[in-house]
Design a protein around this motif. Sequence first.
Motif, PDB file in Angstrom:
ATOM      1  N   VAL A   1      17.591  48.879  46.399  1.00  0.00           N
ATOM      2  CA  VAL A   1      18.553  49.277  45.541  1.00  0.00           C
ATOM      3  C   VAL A   1      19.137  50.625  45.725  1.00  0.00           C
ATOM      4  O   VAL A   1      18.630  51.821  46.210  1.00  0.00           O
ATOM      5  CB  VAL A   1      17.625  49.566  43.948  1.00  0.00           C
ATOM      6  CG1 VAL A   1      18.350  50.250  42.872  1.00  0.00           C
ATOM      7  CG2 VAL A   1      17.081  48.033  43.530  1.00  0.00           C
ATOM      8  N   HIS A   2      20.266  50.465  45.689  1.00  0.00           N
ATOM      9  CA  HIS A   2      21.109  51.769  46.043  1.00  0.00           C
ATOM     10  C   HIS A   2      21.615  52.398  44.646  1.00  0.00           C
ATOM     11  O   HIS A   2      22.338  51.728  43.750  1.00  0.00           O
ATOM     12  CB  HIS A   2      22.425  51.463  46.740  1.00  0.00           C
ATOM     13  CG  HIS A   2      22.069  50.806  48.019  1.00  0.00           C
ATOM     14  ND1 HIS A   2      22.318  51.472  49.238  1.00  0.00           N
ATOM     15  CD2 HIS A   2      21.507  49.581  48.486  1.00  0.00           C
ATOM     16  CE1 HIS A   2      21.875  50.989  50.201  1.00  0.00           C
ATOM     17  NE2 HIS A   2      21.477  49.665  49.890  1.00  0.00           N
TER      18      HIS A   2
ATOM     19  N   THR B   1      26.883  57.020  38.017  1.00  0.00           N
ATOM     20  CA  THR B   1      26.476  56.665  39.335  1.00  0.00           C
ATOM     21  C   THR B   1      26.548  55.349  39.844  1.00  0.00           C
ATOM     22  O   THR B   1      25.904  54.447  39.101  1.00  0.00           O
ATOM     23  CB  THR B   1      25.021  57.235  39.174  1.00  0.00           C
ATOM     24  OG1 THR B   1      24.986  58.542  38.650  1.00  0.00           O
ATOM     25  CG2 THR B   1      24.482  57.328  40.787  1.00  0.00           C
ATOM     26  N   PRO B   2      27.107  54.962  41.031  1.00  0.00           N
ATOM     27  CA  PRO B   2      26.914  53.644  41.357  1.00  0.00           C
ATOM     28  C   PRO B   2      25.893  53.011  41.637  1.00  0.00           C
ATOM     29  O   PRO B   2      24.996  53.687  42.256  1.00  0.00           O
ATOM     30  CB  PRO B   2      28.023  53.879  42.545  1.00  0.00           C
ATOM     31  CG  PRO B   2      28.768  55.030  42.356  1.00  0.00           C
ATOM     32  CD  PRO B   2      27.926  55.872  41.879  1.00  0.00           C
ATOM     33  N   TRP B   3      25.511  51.956  41.365  1.00  0.00           N
ATOM     34  CA  TRP B   3      24.178  51.242  41.812  1.00  0.00           C
ATOM     35  C   TRP B   3      24.596  49.833  42.171  1.00  0.00           C
ATOM     36  O   TRP B   3      25.550  49.102  41.747  1.00  0.00           O
ATOM     37  CB  TRP B   3      23.377  51.101  40.656  1.00  0.00           C
ATOM     38  CG  TRP B   3      23.412  50.373  39.560  1.00  0.00           C
ATOM     39  CD1 TRP B   3      24.348  50.654  38.609  1.00  0.00           C
ATOM     40  CD2 TRP B   3      22.881  49.093  39.180  1.00  0.00           C
ATOM     41  NE1 TRP B   3      24.067  49.595  37.571  1.00  0.00           N
ATOM     42  CE2 TRP B   3      23.421  48.753  37.861  1.00  0.00           C
ATOM     43  CE3 TRP B   3      21.840  48.318  39.854  1.00  0.00           C
ATOM     44  CZ2 TRP B   3      22.876  47.562  37.517  1.00  0.00           C
ATOM     45  CZ3 TRP B   3      21.323  47.247  39.254  1.00  0.00           C
ATOM     46  CH2 TRP B   3      21.929  46.775  38.086  1.00  0.00           C
ATOM     47  N   SER B   4      23.936  49.206  42.918  1.00  0.00           N
ATOM     48  CA  SER B   4      23.703  47.867  43.764  1.00  0.00           C
ATOM     49  C   SER B   4      22.301  47.485  44.151  1.00  0.00           C
ATOM     50  O   SER B   4      21.719  48.307  44.294  1.00  0.00           O
ATOM     51  CB  SER B   4      24.892  47.683  44.775  1.00  0.00           C
ATOM     52  OG  SER B   4      24.288  48.517  45.801  1.00  0.00           O
ATOM     53  N   VAL B   5      22.153  46.312  44.278  1.00  0.00           N
ATOM     54  CA  VAL B   5      21.157  45.443  44.867  1.00  0.00           C
ATOM     55  C   VAL B   5      21.238  44.775  45.875  1.00  0.00           C
ATOM     56  O   VAL B   5      22.346  44.083  46.089  1.00  0.00           O
ATOM     57  CB  VAL B   5      20.539  44.889  43.538  1.00  0.00           C
ATOM     58  CG1 VAL B   5      18.872  44.281  44.079  1.00  0.00           C
ATOM     59  CG2 VAL B   5      20.140  45.435  42.339  1.00  0.00           C
ATOM     60  N   HIS B   6      20.413  45.022  47.095  1.00  0.00           N
ATOM     61  CA  HIS B   6      20.555  44.006  48.308  1.00  0.00           C
ATOM     62  C   HIS B   6      19.146  43.199  48.202  1.00  0.00           C
ATOM     63  O   HIS B   6      18.221  43.768  48.267  1.00  0.00           O
ATOM     64  CB  HIS B   6      20.876  44.833  49.369  1.00  0.00           C
ATOM     65  CG  HIS B   6      20.903  43.571  50.557  1.00  0.00           C
ATOM     66  ND1 HIS B   6      21.599  42.783  50.944  1.00  0.00           N
ATOM     67  CD2 HIS B   6      19.852  43.674  51.307  1.00  0.00           C
ATOM     68  CE1 HIS B   6      21.304  42.102  51.807  1.00  0.00           C
ATOM     69  NE2 HIS B   6      20.167  42.537  52.355  1.00  0.00           N
ATOM     70  N   ALA B   7      19.245  42.034  48.048  1.00  0.00           N
ATOM     71  CA  ALA B   7      17.900  41.317  47.881  1.00  0.00           C
ATOM     72  C   ALA B   7      17.308  40.931  49.529  1.00  0.00           C
ATOM     73  O   ALA B   7      17.894  40.181  50.066  1.00  0.00           O
ATOM     74  CB  ALA B   7      18.287  39.879  47.250  1.00  0.00           C
ATOM     75  N   ALA B   8      16.140  41.207  49.533  1.00  0.00           N
ATOM     76  CA  ALA B   8      15.460  40.666  50.998  1.00  0.00           C
ATOM     77  C   ALA B   8      15.001  39.070  50.394  1.00  0.00           C
ATOM     78  O   ALA B   8      15.298  38.345  51.060  1.00  0.00           O
ATOM     79  CB  ALA B   8      14.204  41.786  51.279  1.00  0.00           C
TER      80      ALA B   8
END
Lengths: 379, 379, 379, 379
Positions: free
Chosen positions: D295-296, D316-323
């Motif tokens: 999670v960024h 504040t920007p946020w994003s998710v990268h899923a493993a």
Amino acid sequence: MATRRFSATDPDLDQLYQRLSEGSLQPLWELSGLLTSEPRVRGVPHRWPGSELRELGSRAGDLVPVDRGGDRRVLACCNPGLGGAPYAVSTLWAAVQYLRGHEVAPAHRHTPAALRFIVEGQGVWTLVDGDALHMGTGDLVLTPSWTFHEHHNPGPEPMIWMDVLDLPVVAALDAVFFEEGPSEDADTRTAARSASEGWFGGGPGLVPVAGPPLPQHRSPLLAYRWADTDRALDAVLDTAGARWTTLRYTDPVRGGDVMPTMRCEITRVLAGASTDSVRQTGGRVLCVLHGSGEVHIGAERFDVAPGDILAVPSWTPWSVHAADDVDLFSTSDAPVLDALGLMRVQNLTTGQDGTAARGADHVTALHPHTTTDLSGAHR
Amino acid sequence: MATRRFSATDPDLDQLYQRLSEGSLQPLWELSGLLTSEPRVRGVPHRWPGSELRELGSRAGDLVPVDRGGDRRVLACCNPGLGGAPYAVSTLWAAVQYLRGHEVAPAHRHTPAALRFIVEGQGVWTLVDGDALHMGTGDLVLTPSWTFHEHHNPGPEPMIWMDVLDLPVVAALDAVFFEEGPSEDADTRTAARSASEGWFGGGPGLVPVAGPPLPQHRSPLLAYRWADTDRALDAVLDTAGARWTTLRYTDPVRGGDVMPTMRCEITRVLAGASTDSVRQTGGRVLCVLHGSGEVHIGAERFDVAPGDILAVPSWTPWSVHAADDVDLFSTSDAPVLDALGLMRVQNLTTGQDGTAARGADHVTALHPHTTTDLSGAHR
Amino acid sequence: MATRRFSATDPDLDQLYQRLSEGSLQPLWELSGLLTSEPRVRGVPHRWPGSELRELGSRAGDLVPVDRGGDRRVLACCNPGLGGAPYAVSTLWAAVQYLRGHEVAPAHRHTPAALRFIVEGQGVWTLVDGDALHMGTGDLVLTPSWTFHEHHNPGPEPMIWMDVLDLPVVAALDAVFFEEGPSEDADTRTAARSASEGWFGGGPGLVPVAGPPLPQHRSPLLAYRWADTDRALDAVLDTAGARWTTLRYTDPVRGGDVMPTMRCEITRVLAGASTDSVRQTGGRVLCVLHGSGEVHIGAERFDVAPGDILAVPSWTPWSVHAADDVDLFSTSDAPVLDALGLMRVQNLTTGQDGTAARGADHVTALHPHTTTDLSGAHR
Amino acid sequence: MATRRFSATDPDLDQLYQRLSEGSLQPLWELSGLLTSEPRVRGVPHRWPGSELRELGSRAGDLVPVDRGGDRRVLACCNPGLGGAPYAVSTLWAAVQYLRGHEVAPAHRHTPAALRFIVEGQGVWTLVDGDALHMGTGDLVLTPSWTFHEHHNPGPEPMIWMDVLDLPVVAALDAVFFEEGPSEDADTRTAARSASEGWFGGGPGLVPVAGPPLPQHRSPLLAYRWADTDRALDAVLDTAGARWTTLRYTDPVRGGDVMPTMRCEITRVLAGASTDSVRQTGGRVLCVLHGSGEVHIGAERFDVAPGDILAVPSWTPWSVHAADDVDLFSTSDAPVLDALGLMRVQNLTTGQDGTAARGADHVTALHPHTTTDLSGAHR
């Protein structure tokens, strides 16, 4: 957590508390004062006398150029209970602004919304997104959230007025944005009538089928003139056969409050009459326009005169006793509490309670009639 | 099914048709005209001249007592295309009502809503649920659904005005209820100002916080005065820099149409100017208040004068060309079509189409500006 | 005006009547039956037996190709009181549609909205603006106003279902538009799940933050599946501890009726129980899905079985007594009456009256609980 | 005003400042940081690891009885940027609550609203105004403002879950009220299905015509079950042909957010996919239900696992990268910002900006589709 409530000498608990602290965690059972049976309000009832505001405004006019610090010559009312924060009550900024003859306060905009109420004088123009609005005694002028606004005083006489902003609310939500106007030069236009009033200030209920797009969230009408307000107050008192009443300023096209964060109202109390004593959640700022009498706020009693600004903290009863006919302008954060389902109203004179419904923001049931549902659309 | 489209000589089909008929069933494939590419409108453009309406009204006043037949002396405009039905267009009843000096028309109420528009004269009072409203030139007076209403004329002069009702709509929904007033004696009260106006007719956007309960579905304001309308028309024309404009009469507290079945508007066209040619679904009734010129409806052209009533059938373009300054009152069933998602608007002058959104009943986009969203709450 | 009520031999009145007639005017005092104390309803209680509808549908399938007349093989229920008009009640078209195996009914659209309710069978697909919806027993499928729709039957078995349209209302408003589909060839797509259900048919209250734009005026969900309905009926009966209840089909995203002109509901009555007897303004069409018993409509008593269609005219009480467990689908024009402020409800069993509030269309108070406010937004 | 910006040695100004201070006034030109070009956010991105929350919760269970301090065994997440305040972001309280086997947390109510989200485990019952709701993995359970609520754990196993409250908002508005339950004894009822779900948890869009009165301001449905959520996430992903999506939990009867102060959403990101990077005004709390990935938040990158709680400060920007496949529950104060016209959204991946309309709270435009308008009525 200066003091600990439990097991002060338990090493296991010591260790747990140490790990919680390292983990940016706090144990609820050591916190107190979070959930209180009634609101724990830090703001206190207070009065800022109009005479002093005028004198200090004038003195600031002599000593401080308008272009310093925010391009505004403003004295902010600081509630003595709020620990130095420049807020009249915990949710509202109130201040007086002073503009000398021939001065200008150039354009800027910000997400906190502002309103101007004029107790005395005339001759300054406020431009809202370029629409020139004259300011005169008893007028209410809106500079809604994120609209460019500027003031200019083409005449020789200084002018003072009250500003109220929802700044504490917007700041608490981490949503303050600010932008300078496109030009440093003031726009010194005047107009016989603002476009806002030309389009939307017609008779009651008369609106153009085609015109400028309606703004979201707020009234398209930016100035509410004293002549209209005065006449409407008389008409309602006469029709009700009452000695006091309160009008709300609303969006003339869609109904509802003029802005989503501040409710504006005006109360007329005829000489000798007293309003009900009412309290509600959320803060309120009063400004005396005409007359004299007593304003009771909580346990305090204030003798009031035109130009006085007063703070009514949350859940604190207030009422007015008029010595001679009183006109009292009032702003509160009630639209916020209504929208969030947090409005409570208690009339201590009649004994009536109320929890205002969303879409039914008739919360200031000051009057012994059925309460009017003044909610509107603002879609 | 006078003629059959298929298999006229097939005995099996004969038998099926016979059984269908016995079973109160009809085969869709034998029905035509149900689903047409555009509305198949039976009403036609028509004008009822004001001079004739006045003369015939007066003549009826001489010959027919007011207490005959519904307690009203009313001449109903019958659209020649509607096969004798007493409707001006398929969804609206329009008529003139004539009251001689010292006459009364006693109280009753009905679910069909009515409005009164006065082209000329004054002196009659309409009581709506006991609230006395004076009627004068250019005024719009509402008698909403299921409100008791009565008229009395205390002076010696006769008076004539236009009535418009939503009767065809209410009848089509099998929802007509009617009730005589509690007394046969007329209530001949007058008042310097109606309570409706005292409470809700203040300046734009000024409404009492406490007062009588707001009625559901319709405006709490029952009279819209010509002085206000005239001033608002001037203000909008001046602000827009335009030669013609349309105002809508709306609920001053919550926004939205004055009644859920009839939209009321007034159009001012300055001498020499022409409005856009616009058509929309649903019917409309026009009434000329001031001025003369031409009204085009579909392929028809009518020279008009004050007091003329005109029928604009559904989906028929109409426009006005003013010889001298024209004021034109207008009623349509647009709130119904808006509420049901059936409103279509086409501006033949600008080429713009529109399908009005629910909650966005800005359907009469006569004006070359952005259309105002006049929807309101009426919750 | 075949007969005259007044002064039949007065030559002055003769002359006035002559001039009125020439001027397309009618005197109100000669009109009767316009304003009646209660609705004068021409439609009568009626039952169309399911067995007969199935048999005649099948026979029509044998004799009449689907592509004749409107591209639909439809038998319309004609209320015997409506003088031959092909309407089940004065505001609703009801019919059965029959599609043989391997047949198609190609795409068209019209402003009248339609719904399909399936009493028995499965296997036909309805495409709504290209979205393929399977039709099966107990399902409700919507084809809202101005959506292209078509049906195709890929299998060998014929299928019959009920259509209900708001055609009489749209026709009365002169707002019927019709358009053939872009292609004469049917789109014979199928899909494991319609896009409508994929986006908006999730669990209760679960909706995608981003997806296709929501349609105005109507539900984005186009199919309501029997498995869901059946389970919800059981859950409510169980929770209420009741023997009968009514569910309304609503927009799952914004609340409110599925379409602005037709309310859809389903009533379950357990064996031996009876519903309250209720009447309301506006018409209703019933369709028996499961079970048998008696339906009382006004003074009529009908023994009912699956597939029966029944007409409940305006202001006519109706109730159900279940011999074995009954499921009864029901459509009414209630959203229209609600929107126009014309809804009246009377529960003859409990003695409760109601005039439904706008934005509070809880009008079918069949149930002895507090009525749920099912109004929604549809902005 | 520790330091002065102007004329530090001007005795006239000294005197003015002295008088202002005595008069509880502050000069605006000496105040800085009130109106900033972008929000000056004190909260920082932060992660509280689920493993640590579980371990410390368990340790607190060993050491601290549940009946100490607020009758709840709760560990509050304290954002390191907020100077020790027990808030996860400036507008939201987030915490874990731990209940051992056979423990009870007795009833109380408060105006701050709460929600419970269960990452793991089951067996505890929450009673909301007496309605027993089971808590299980992936469920969302609401305890809205001023509803009595209590928890009991009839089984032997401890249970932990996340609490989120709007306490900072309610406190900032001076509107906190609190009341103990009527009894000190816990109500240890259980039920196969809560009444809330029995009435309002039916299939999509299916609601009872009569039932318990709908609560104001919030959803009548108090539990959203994981089985429904899981299935709906799959359906939307499948229908959209997308690799990630977000669902919002809404009022199933009227639409709109489940509570007026907190928006609840769930995001599924399939293995290998990344969401857009989005920022909006107002704070957000994330809770990982399933899966792992990154999670960024702003400049921070957090590796996440089930049970992790994360703070996303305003703007504040946020994003998710899923493993592997990630399910991420999320709560924000977005309904507050929407209602007040203060919502701004910026999608840094697509470059799209948005200022959310009131009544159009589609603010978390994470998804590359048209944004759904999820606003509702709650009248």
